[in-house]
Write a protein that holds these residues in place. Sequence first.
Motif, PDB file in Angstrom:
ATOM      1  N   GLU A 170       0.776  -1.384  -0.074  1.00 53.14           N
ATOM      2  CA  GLU A 170       0.129  -0.032   0.029  1.00 53.14           C
ATOM      3  C   GLU A 170       0.802   1.247   0.075  1.00 53.14           C
ATOM      4  N   GLN A 171       1.881   1.178   0.730  1.00 50.50           N
ATOM      5  CA  GLN A 171       2.766   2.262   0.891  1.00 50.50           C
ATOM      6  C   GLN A 171       3.611   2.505  -0.544  1.00 50.50           C
ATOM      7  N   GLU A 172       3.932   1.747  -1.306  1.00 50.47           N
ATOM      8  CA  GLU A 172       4.438   1.638  -2.651  1.00 50.47           C
ATOM      9  C   GLU A 172       3.798   2.112  -3.361  1.00 50.47           C
ATOM     10  N   GLN A 173       2.505   2.288  -3.226  1.00 49.76           N
ATOM     11  CA  GLN A 173       1.597   2.475  -4.301  1.00 49.76           C
ATOM     12  C   GLN A 173       1.073   4.069  -4.179  1.00 49.76           C
ATOM     13  N   ARG A 174       1.358   4.588  -3.021  1.00 47.54           N
ATOM     14  CA  ARG A 174       1.237   5.784  -2.478  1.00 47.54           C
ATOM     15  C   ARG A 174       2.231   6.858  -3.336  1.00 47.54           C
ATOM     16  N   ALA A 175       1.743   8.259  -3.458  1.00 41.79           N
ATOM     17  CA  ALA A 175       2.541   9.222  -4.205  1.00 41.79           C
ATOM     18  C   ALA A 175       3.728   9.572  -3.045  1.00 41.79           C
ATOM     19  N   GLU A 176       4.757   9.926  -3.425  1.00 46.16           N
ATOM     20  CA  GLU A 176       5.983  10.478  -2.854  1.00 46.16           C
ATOM     21  C   GLU A 176       5.545  11.491  -1.524  1.00 46.16           C
ATOM     22  N   LYS A 177       4.525  12.240  -1.958  1.00 41.87           N
ATOM     23  CA  LYS A 177       4.382  13.386  -1.104  1.00 41.87           C
ATOM     24  C   LYS A 177       3.397  13.059   0.118  1.00 41.87           C
ATOM     25  N   GLU A 178       2.744  11.895  -0.096  1.00 46.54           N
ATOM     26  CA  GLU A 178       1.997  11.342   1.031  1.00 46.54           C
ATOM     27  C   GLU A 178       2.859  10.658   2.072  1.00 46.54           C
ATOM     28  N   ILE A 179       4.111  10.478   1.997  1.00 52.57           N
ATOM     29  CA  ILE A 179       4.975   9.724   2.918  1.00 52.57           C
ATOM     30  C   ILE A 179       4.693  10.446   4.128  1.00 52.57           C
ATOM     31  N   GLY A 180       4.583   9.707   5.246  1.00 50.73           N
ATOM     32  CA  GLY A 180       4.527  10.244   6.771  1.00 50.73           C
ATOM     33  C   GLY A 180       3.054  10.879   7.103  1.00 50.73           C
ATOM     34  N   GLY A 181       2.225  11.058   6.085  1.00 52.00           N
ATOM     35  CA  GLY A 181       1.030  11.656   6.207  1.00 52.00           C
ATOM     36  C   GLY A 181      -0.312  10.790   6.236  1.00 52.00           C
ATOM     37  N   THR A 182       0.024   9.508   6.212  1.00 50.88           N
ATOM     38  CA  THR A 182      -1.244   8.774   6.446  1.00 50.88           C
ATOM     39  C   THR A 182      -0.910   7.460   7.534  1.00 50.88           C
ATOM     40  N   SER A 183      -2.227   7.225   7.649  1.00 55.01           N
ATOM     41  CA  SER A 183      -1.992   6.017   9.155  1.00 55.01           C
ATOM     42  C   SER A 183      -1.365   4.639   8.687  1.00 55.01           C
ATOM     43  N   GLY A 184      -1.293   4.406   7.219  1.00 54.79           N
ATOM     44  CA  GLY A 184      -0.713   3.140   6.857  1.00 54.79           C
ATOM     45  C   GLY A 184       0.612   3.315   6.980  1.00 54.79           C
ATOM     46  N   PHE A 185       1.180   4.556   6.788  1.00 56.96           N
ATOM     47  CA  PHE A 185       2.617   4.804   6.922  1.00 56.96           C
ATOM     48  C   PHE A 185       3.190   4.454   8.440  1.00 56.96           C
ATOM     49  N   ALA A 186       2.251   5.270   9.232  1.00 58.51           N
ATOM     50  CA  ALA A 186       2.587   4.916  10.584  1.00 58.51           C
ATOM     51  C   ALA A 186       2.388   3.619  11.029  1.00 58.51           C
ATOM     52  N   LEU A 187       1.381   2.787  10.489  1.00 58.69           N
ATOM     53  CA  LEU A 187       1.465   1.441  10.958  1.00 58.69           C
ATOM     54  C   LEU A 187       2.582   0.653  10.387  1.00 58.69           C
ATOM     55  N   LEU A 188       3.063   0.914   9.308  1.00 57.93           N
ATOM     56  CA  LEU A 188       4.244   0.165   8.623  1.00 57.93           C
ATOM     57  C   LEU A 188       5.678   0.455   9.448  1.00 57.93           C
ATOM     58  N   SER A 189       5.622   1.783   9.783  1.00 62.24           N
ATOM     59  CA  SER A 189       6.897   1.980  10.659  1.00 62.24           C
ATOM     60  C   SER A 189       6.837   1.611  12.051  1.00 62.24           C
ATOM     61  N   ASP A 190       5.513   1.355  12.773  1.00 62.37           N
ATOM     62  CA  ASP A 190       5.422   0.703  14.127  1.00 62.37           C
ATOM     63  C   ASP A 190       5.897  -0.588  13.863  1.00 62.37           C
ATOM     64  N   VAL A 191       5.163  -1.060  12.966  1.00 59.25           N
ATOM     65  CA  VAL A 191       5.185  -2.665  12.890  1.00 59.25           C
ATOM     66  C   VAL A 191       6.649  -3.289  12.556  1.00 59.25           C
ATOM     67  N   LEU A 192       7.161  -2.512  11.732  1.00 56.74           N
ATOM     68  CA  LEU A 192       8.610  -2.885  11.167  1.00 56.74           C
ATOM     69  C   LEU A 192       9.423  -2.579  12.237  1.00 56.74           C
ATOM     70  N   GLY A 193       9.250  -1.572  13.124  1.00 53.21           N
ATOM     71  CA  GLY A 193      10.283  -1.298  14.307  1.00 53.21           C
ATOM     72  C   GLY A 193      10.434  -2.459  15.404  1.00 53.21           C
ATOM     73  N   PHE A 194       8.857  -2.654  15.572  1.00 56.17           N
ATOM     74  CA  PHE A 194       8.603  -3.743  16.702  1.00 56.17           C
ATOM     75  C   PHE A 194       9.103  -5.130  15.971  1.00 56.17           C
ATOM     76  N   TYR A 195       8.945  -5.458  14.863  1.00 55.52           N
ATOM     77  CA  TYR A 195       9.219  -6.926  14.279  1.00 55.52           C
ATOM     78  C   TYR A 195      10.964  -7.104  14.300  1.00 55.52           C
ATOM     79  N   VAL A 196      11.276  -5.945  14.128  1.00 55.30           N
ATOM     80  CA  VAL A 196      13.051  -6.094  14.071  1.00 55.30           C
ATOM     81  C   VAL A 196      13.523  -6.192  15.481  1.00 55.30           C
ATOM     82  N   ALA A 197      12.822  -5.313  16.297  1.00 55.51           N
ATOM     83  CA  ALA A 197      13.441  -5.198  17.811  1.00 55.51           C
ATOM     84  C   ALA A 197      12.989  -6.600  18.453  1.00 55.51           C
ATOM     85  N   GLU A 198      11.873  -7.101  18.256  1.00 58.16           N
ATOM     86  CA  GLU A 198      11.570  -8.345  19.075  1.00 58.16           C
ATOM     87  C   GLU A 198      11.728  -9.462  18.512  1.00 58.16           C
TER      88      GLU A 198
END
Length: 399
Positions: free
Chosen positions: A323-351
């Motif tokens: 979903e993130q790859e399909q968004r325009a570059e200008k949407e980066i950081g401004g969507t809940s999907g991006f926040a979810l991806l960041s949080d889950v990726l960070g959690f997955y790597v850490a735990e």
Amino acid sequence: GFAREPELLGPEWCAAQYASSLLLVWQRERKAGRTPEARQCLEQILENYAEGARAHELIQALRQEWPAAELLARVGPLLGRGRHVTARIVLEAVMQGARGPEQTASLDAGINAALLACSRARAEVSLETGNKELLDSVKADYRELLERRTFMREPEAWRSAAQEFMDVLIQWAEATAAKKDFNGAERELDDAVRDTAVRMWRMEIEKPGADPWKDVPESVSSTIESQVPAEEPRRRLEMLAAMAQKCEYKVPQAQRIEAARRKIGELRAIDMVDGALRELASGTCRDDTLAALRTVFRNYPGIAAAEKARQELQAIIRKASVEQEQRAEKEIGGTSGFALLSDVLGFYVAEIGIKDAEDPFAQELKAKLQAAADVCGRSAPRTQVFFLSLLADAMPADD
């Protein structure tokens, strides 16, 4: 009129009224010296209305009307008929009644046996019906039994009763956990430790030649040694007992309780995983959501629910990445999907991370992290650095 009251006002109210009326008649007949008639009133209460009677008044009446030994002989038959409430009232009259010196030993033994039988019967009913109020009465009865000095003089019977009491508390805790009241289940297990395991431990360490420090972990003993000088061994033992009461020191007799605690902890973990995954599937990622999963991965890594969570997190990463790859570059950081991806990726790597380069998800995760960093591009350099750092942390050392 009054004969129709059971239909109009309910059996409990009517039983209370009948019992109260019969007790008044008993008092009148007793004052008049008509013993058979007076006893017949109490017999009617015991047979039909004991559960509605004021227990204290009935107990006092029974004490006045029959000798303790005769009352004690009634307890077994009452239990055999399933009349556990009536049996316990009669037993209480026995325990409060007067006795001669020649009766003490035999009566005490009978009371101990009857109290144990009442505890067993009432425990069975409380477990079958889920009656918490009855369970509290059962707990009080077992505690009273285990504290009776005459019962302590029968060590084998005492240990057997303590084990039975432990079984009851464990079964109740498991039933409580099945209702998803995990905190309540934990409290029941804590009660089991204090009421049974610690009591059994105390009985063992009071034996001649027993070493109370034999199975104590070094961390516990060093804590006590640092706070209480060696010249005060009794205080050290008191502190050890206090730690056992607070479950800070797990006595050897608590092994079955701790096994039940582990089982209930796994049930809680399953519930936590299910709740957290539902939130993530809906696009919600709160701190509590990830904290729940963190608890599972750290404390119960080997259970099926942990593997389920790992696979679901991988699926969420795949979906959010696409979903993130399909968004325009200008949407980066401004969507809940991006926040979810960041949080889950960070959690997955850490735990979880990638501990083995042969892990099927290793290359996929590497690609997802690289893609996330590339999508950020020049519009979100700090976020790009975040994903690149995760990429470095996620890979095995030999990758």
